[in-house]
Design an enzyme around this catalytic site. Sequence first.
Site, PDB file in Angstrom:
ATOM      1  N   TRP A 156     -67.899  54.692  56.453  1.00  0.00           N
ATOM      2  CA  TRP A 156     -68.041  56.071  56.939  1.00  0.00           C
ATOM      3  C   TRP A 156     -66.849  56.951  56.613  1.00  0.00           C
ATOM      4  CZ3 TRP A 156     -63.840  56.868  59.890  1.00  0.00           C
ATOM      5  CH2 TRP A 156     -63.262  55.751  60.512  1.00  0.00           C
ATOM      6  N   ARG A 165     -68.029  56.397  43.832  1.00  0.00           N
ATOM      7  CA  ARG A 165     -67.210  55.354  43.206  1.00  0.00           C
ATOM      8  C   ARG A 165     -68.046  54.130  42.849  1.00  0.00           C
ATOM      9  NH1 ARG A 165     -61.593  54.005  46.321  1.00  0.00           N
ATOM     10  NH2 ARG A 165     -62.663  52.154  47.064  1.00  0.00           N
ATOM     11  N   LYS A 180     -76.940  51.782  50.716  1.00  0.00           N
ATOM     12  CA  LYS A 180     -77.027  51.819  52.174  1.00  0.00           C
ATOM     13  C   LYS A 180     -75.758  52.488  52.714  1.00  0.00           C
ATOM     14  CE  LYS A 180     -75.700  49.631  55.518  1.00  0.00           C
ATOM     15  NZ  LYS A 180     -75.427  50.887  56.286  1.00  0.00           N
ATOM     16  N   PRO A 181     -75.878  53.773  53.077  1.00  0.00           N
ATOM     17  CA  PRO A 181     -74.690  54.464  53.592  1.00  0.00           C
ATOM     18  C   PRO A 181     -74.383  54.017  55.017  1.00  0.00           C
ATOM     19  CG  PRO A 181     -76.590  55.928  53.671  1.00  0.00           C
ATOM     20  CD  PRO A 181     -77.069  54.641  53.063  1.00  0.00           C
ATOM     21  N   GLY A 234     -65.854  48.155  53.053  1.00  0.00           N
ATOM     22  CA  GLY A 234     -65.875  48.141  54.512  1.00  0.00           C
ATOM     23  C   GLY A 234     -64.846  47.158  55.028  1.00  0.00           C
ATOM     24  N   GLU A 256     -64.408  45.730  48.443  1.00  0.00           N
ATOM     25  CA  GLU A 256     -63.277  46.610  48.757  1.00  0.00           C
ATOM     26  C   GLU A 256     -63.114  46.564  50.266  1.00  0.00           C
ATOM     27  OE1 GLU A 256     -61.407  48.027  46.567  1.00  0.00           O
ATOM     28  OE2 GLU A 256     -62.603  47.993  44.743  1.00  0.00           O
ATOM     29  N   LEU A 257     -62.131  45.804  50.730  1.00  0.00           N
ATOM     30  CA  LEU A 257     -62.078  45.497  52.173  1.00  0.00           C
ATOM     31  C   LEU A 257     -60.882  46.159  52.848  1.00  0.00           C
ATOM     32  CD1 LEU A 257     -63.167  41.751  51.821  1.00  0.00           C
ATOM     33  CD2 LEU A 257     -64.597  43.796  52.053  1.00  0.00           C
ATOM     34  N   CYS A 290     -58.466  53.075  54.223  1.00  0.00           N
ATOM     35  CA  CYS A 290     -58.059  51.699  53.937  1.00  0.00           C
ATOM     36  C   CYS A 290     -56.665  51.698  53.309  1.00  0.00           C
ATOM     37  CB  CYS A 290     -59.053  51.036  52.999  1.00  0.00           C
ATOM     38  SG  CYS A 290     -59.288  51.987  51.498  1.00  0.00           S
ATOM     39  N   GLU A 387     -55.331  46.615  61.483  1.00  0.00           N
ATOM     40  CA  GLU A 387     -55.519  47.922  60.852  1.00  0.00           C
ATOM     41  C   GLU A 387     -55.618  48.958  61.967  1.00  0.00           C
ATOM     42  OE1 GLU A 387     -59.080  47.715  58.407  1.00  0.00           O
ATOM     43  OE2 GLU A 387     -58.184  49.062  56.950  1.00  0.00           O
ATOM     44  N   SER A 447     -54.781  57.034  44.989  1.00  0.00           N
ATOM     45  CA  SER A 447     -56.162  57.045  44.481  1.00  0.00           C
ATOM     46  C   SER A 447     -56.327  57.995  43.305  1.00  0.00           C
ATOM     47  CB  SER A 447     -57.111  57.468  45.601  1.00  0.00           C
ATOM     48  OG  SER A 447     -56.978  56.578  46.683  1.00  0.00           O
TER      49      SER A 447
END
Length: 497
Positions: A156, A165, A180-181, A234, A256-257, A290, A387, A447
Amino acid sequence: MTHDLLSRIPTGLFIDGTWQDASDGSTFAVHDPATGDVLVEVSSATAADGLRALDAADRARADWAATPPRQRAELLRAAFDLLQERRDDFALLMTLEMGKPLAEANGEVTYGGEFLRWFAEEAVRIGGSYGTNPEGSGRTIVSHKPVGPAYLITPWNFPLAMATRKIAPALAAGCTVVVKPAELTPLTTLLFVDLLREVGVPDGVVNVVPTSDAKAVSAPILDDRRLRKLSFTGSTPVGRSLLAQASENVLRTSMELGGNAPFLVFADADLDEAVAGALAAKFRNTGQACTAANRFLVHEDVAAEFADRLTARVEAMRVGPGTEDGVAIGPLIDDRAVAKADRLVTDAVERGAVVRTGGHPIDGPGTFYAPTVLTDVQPGSAILTDEIFGPVLAIATFATDDEAITRANDTEYGLVAYAFTEDPARGQRLMERLETGMLGLNTGVVSNASAPFGGVKQSGMGREGGAEGISEYLETMYTLTPDPFRKRSTTTTGDAR
Ligand code: NAD
């Protein structure tokens, strides 16, 4: 403006080129985290709807793979151009559903759009190779093909960029997709997919299944033999569980965690630059990235001055709804995020940390947490390992380079690190010793669509962006043939070369 925009957002599932309701008619509400108000209701896909989306992606697979690369590229480029025209809609929608300040949402339109332009350029550069084997007896032709239907799951926190991406390299490579958003912020993806429809992306190439039950919709898709690729962004716990599911079907995966980025400030750092970098690395997206700096490790000689300068800047930050002018800190995504930030701050303070500013939730409406600076954070505090995902800047000190590097690497994560030093040789030593997929050396933002974004250790595997990004959606095959000259030399006399 807001009402007009919301009335134009598609709220269904997008399958095989048409907008449709969920097969059981169910919906879920999307909220504005700045007010708690419901923005709209969105159709909630069932497991059967998810499989229908995969059916469509599978049917479109061969034609899309055979579509000339230039044509795929031009569709992506047209999407880039139309996104620029619709910039204001996308920025406002992201602010409404996710909460980020409008200026940052505009920045995300730029960043997210760049993946469309970059992969439009990459689509026509899918190469291969031709070579002689060491014995000279054969020739090897290496070629690349689209991996096949891909399932893309997004988080989100960057509703547009996390979608582009993945979608842009997949389409550039010739893969069809089911997206799946995140259930908290599906609207930007829905608007974006409508834009892809408008520029002429063929039916079935991109399908979208928003749902309030991610697990129920995802499990049968992951289990289906027609699926060939999973790309997930996520949290690490969900990533682990998806990797286990993907193993049953031996899927190609990109993960991508989560992260726990260290931000190192050495005694020779330019402190103005370090403070500016810290503000960007910590407070962008209200700390919900992240790549957010999670642990500030500052040399003991400069820690007091660094903290003083930062505290003054943080005290001046305006907190409020992202739609208001001059707001630097928007709401957190929900109550749970506020409770988590508060729990980590409370734990750190109980262990000896000092609150320089902030350190508390802000009363509603909306889910706000005061921008916070903590100093003297003690080893063992949960804030150093979890985190934070909020506007909390936690500072601890170090005495030697070895100590800084050992502590920076002391985490299961390895997504990004930041370091500020004026000594190029130290910078190079950090490059070699830090266990991280990305390093911001004297910068607080890493980024860029042209760079291979991704992590090591439990921050994931695979890369998004850069030259590497498209290869996540390509299979490699080789064809071996005999040496054509040797074959001819058996039928002719002399050396045919
Ligand atoms: P999350 O893991 O809770 O959810 C991510 C997505 O997975 C959502 O779409 C969600 O619906 C879906 N999901 C959740 N459980 C699922 C299941 N059992 N099966 C299938 N899908 C499931 O993460 P989040 O809270 O949306 O995002 C924040 C996390 O994402 C943070 O950990 C952050 O570091 C990470 N993140 C990583 C990157 C990166 O590039 N490395 C980028 C952005 C965010």
